[in-house]
Scaffold this active site. Structure first.
Site, PDB file in Angstrom:
ATOM      1  CG  HIS A   1      -1.724  -1.188   1.424  1.00 58.69           C
ATOM      2  ND1 HIS A   1      -2.520  -1.693   0.432  1.00 58.69           N
ATOM      3  CD2 HIS A   1      -1.843  -2.028   2.483  1.00 58.69           C
ATOM      4  CE1 HIS A   1      -3.121  -2.793   0.874  1.00 58.69           C
ATOM      5  NE2 HIS A   1      -2.718  -3.023   2.107  1.00 58.69           N
TER       6      HIS A   1
ATOM      7  CG  HIS B   1      -5.773  -5.971   1.635  1.00 61.52           C
ATOM      8  ND1 HIS B   1      -6.724  -5.283   2.351  1.00 61.52           N
ATOM      9  CD2 HIS B   1      -4.611  -5.779   2.263  1.00 61.52           C
ATOM     10  CE1 HIS B   1      -6.127  -4.705   3.382  1.00 61.52           C
ATOM     11  NE2 HIS B   1      -4.858  -4.988   3.355  1.00 61.52           N
TER      12      HIS B   1
END
Lengths: 333, 333
Positions: free
Chosen positions: B58, B220
């Protein structure tokens, strides 16, 4: 909607310009009629304006570098196409300082022609104008390429340093000479494991064999003259570093400013791992990484690739210019 | 070499951490044994340390926000996997101020468990510890989802504001309460036209039909519960804005901090065009865009998508915290 999050390739650029001006209204304004972005607050001591531009699709280059301490104006063209000479002329005329305007031009035929026409018109109006031609792309270093080396990642470093020099009140000829010296000390090499998505068709602009990279790719999707199979990221970065150092032939103990640049779809995880490998190879060869930038600075839409740029610091003043305060959408210190 | 520019999924993260520490040695250090990054220069008045973390993939979240004025430490896990509670415990113990440590935790089961175990161990050692649970993802707002809303883009804004508040010497309970208030005023919605590349297989993690977007995708690679056909970027942004405003129900004339966030492979051209559309829709509904961030801040590897985050400013002090000086790899003003 097209393959990109935009209605078509034209609005991809035009909507972005309006958005940049809205998001960074404290730094810059959009001159909509002539299609350029202009800094709101140039440094008071700056006498020569610094103007750049080129095809869109390479953002944040150049729009992200308009502000205080770097570019006075940026002229974006359409995707991968030179700005029109009228944009450049109008932008230059609007921002030219008491001592004229410096054009920072990446070495592509279209950009050379359009900046050249604008410069002639400026001269005709009595506005002194000089050019720094950035041609740092090692992959196009060949006696067979009449156009010379392309301009790419090094442009960011050169625009930062020239902006700071201009802020000291430096004159036009001295700025142009500094830019030429910097360019001579700067080389870039780029690879890609996948092409960018063509905005019109939505298909990859070219195919790369599985497990290979285009070695020496350009930022407009110019293919390299060969693809190579990659054994590992460490050996790939080592080969690139070796070729850059061979071309630059830095003196022992040379200081460098390095840029590890994502071409679009590469993650920060990858870029920082690549930076670490690059820094280790440079140190093993006796070079010092004096400053670094790691991120997406000169992109090729969503190309899956990266470039390495080395700028050899011949003069300690170069680092002082690099470190001088800057306030743009992207560089900000 | 794997599908990414790294030798495998494990070294993708570990090499990047070493590279981040090398590139930003002026801001932070890597504690290699326990796997966390730690700020070098916390503000002198800060009494409570602010620690965050979560799965890798991320970036720049959270590593890019370690420095002065934001996070004291960041604990990265493997790709899309929670950090181990030992990392969090050791990082917290190392940076805890005289008044304890605040954990900023995105609402995922693994993160909650590991930050929870670390907090228990810290309490056992006599280190006061409180938690802000960030759960801003509107797509997971449903009575059917026992885990509650996920944490996503808003985390960046909340970490910035809490960092500035901590720098004033604010105590632990007050910081935790501020974080909870901010989270309640913050919602995010994300879409993707293509999934990220799975690091192990090199294939897209899921397929999206041509011309459609996954509407409400997670960071995700959690798929949305539906894909929608997109007529145009303007109508897509309008629909997202409408749903965010409906959920937040801001008062007339509300000020907002907005984040237009790229999930990986989206270009800056697209993000700025999207920002312009978002700002126009907000203004048409009587909201004021008080501050904005446009770029890649909370990514999902190389996902081709973006998220919109709105944080309603209920208290003018929030903007002062947001504007307070910060010096990290990414936010720097």
């Amino acid at each position: 909607m097209g393959p990109y999050f935009a209605d078509d390739a034209a609005s991809l650029v035009s909507d972005a310009l309006v958005g940049v001006a809205r998001a960074h209204a404290d730094l810059l304004t959009l001159q909509a009629e002539h299609g350029y972005l202009r800094a709101r607050h140039p440094a008071p001591a700056r006498r020569v304006a610094v103007v750049s531009g080129g095809g869109a699709g390479h953002e944040p280059l150049h729009t992200g570098f308009v502000g205080t301490g770097m570019l006075d104006a940026a002229c974006p063209g359409r995707v991968f196409a030179s700005p029109h000479n009228r944009q450049i002329y109008e932008a230059s005329l609007a921002v030219a300082g008491s001592a004229g305007v410096l054009h920072v031009v990446k070495n592509y035929t279209g950009d050379r022609i359009n900046f050249g026409i604008a410069a002639e018109r400026l001269a005709h109006r009595g506005v002194p104008c000089a050019r720094v031609l950035v041609d740092d792309d090692l992959a196009t270093e060949s006696a067979d390429i009449a156009a010379g080396r392309r301009g790419t990642g090094g442009t960011v470093l050169i625009e930062k340093i020239l902006g700071a020099a201009a802020d000291t009140g430096m004159g036009l000829d001295e700025l142009a000479a500094l830019g030429t010296t910097l360019t001579a000390s700067c080389r870039t090499l780029a690879v890609a494991s996948a092409a960018h998505t063509a905005p019109t068709t939505g298909a990859p602009a070219f195919a790369v064999p599985e497990g290979a990279v285009e070695y020496g790719v350009g930022i407009h999707g110019e293919r390299a003259d060969h693809a190579i199979q990659v054994a590992g990221i460490g050996s790939l970065v080592e080969q690139m570093t070796h070729e850059l150092l061979y071309a630059l032939a830095p003196p022992a103990g040379a200081q460098m400013i390095v840029l590890v640049n994502g071409l679009g779809a590469v993650t920060q995880l990858e870029l920082y791992g690549i930076f670490d490998a690059l820094a280790r190879h440079l140190e093993a060869r006796g070079c010092e990484v004096a400053r670094n930038l790691v991120g997406n600075y000169v992109t090729a839409l969503d190309m899956r690739g990266f470039s390495l740029t080395l700028l050899v610091v011949d003069d300690p003043q170069t680092l002082r210019y690099y470190d001088a305060p800057v306030r743009t959408a992207v560089l900000h210190w």
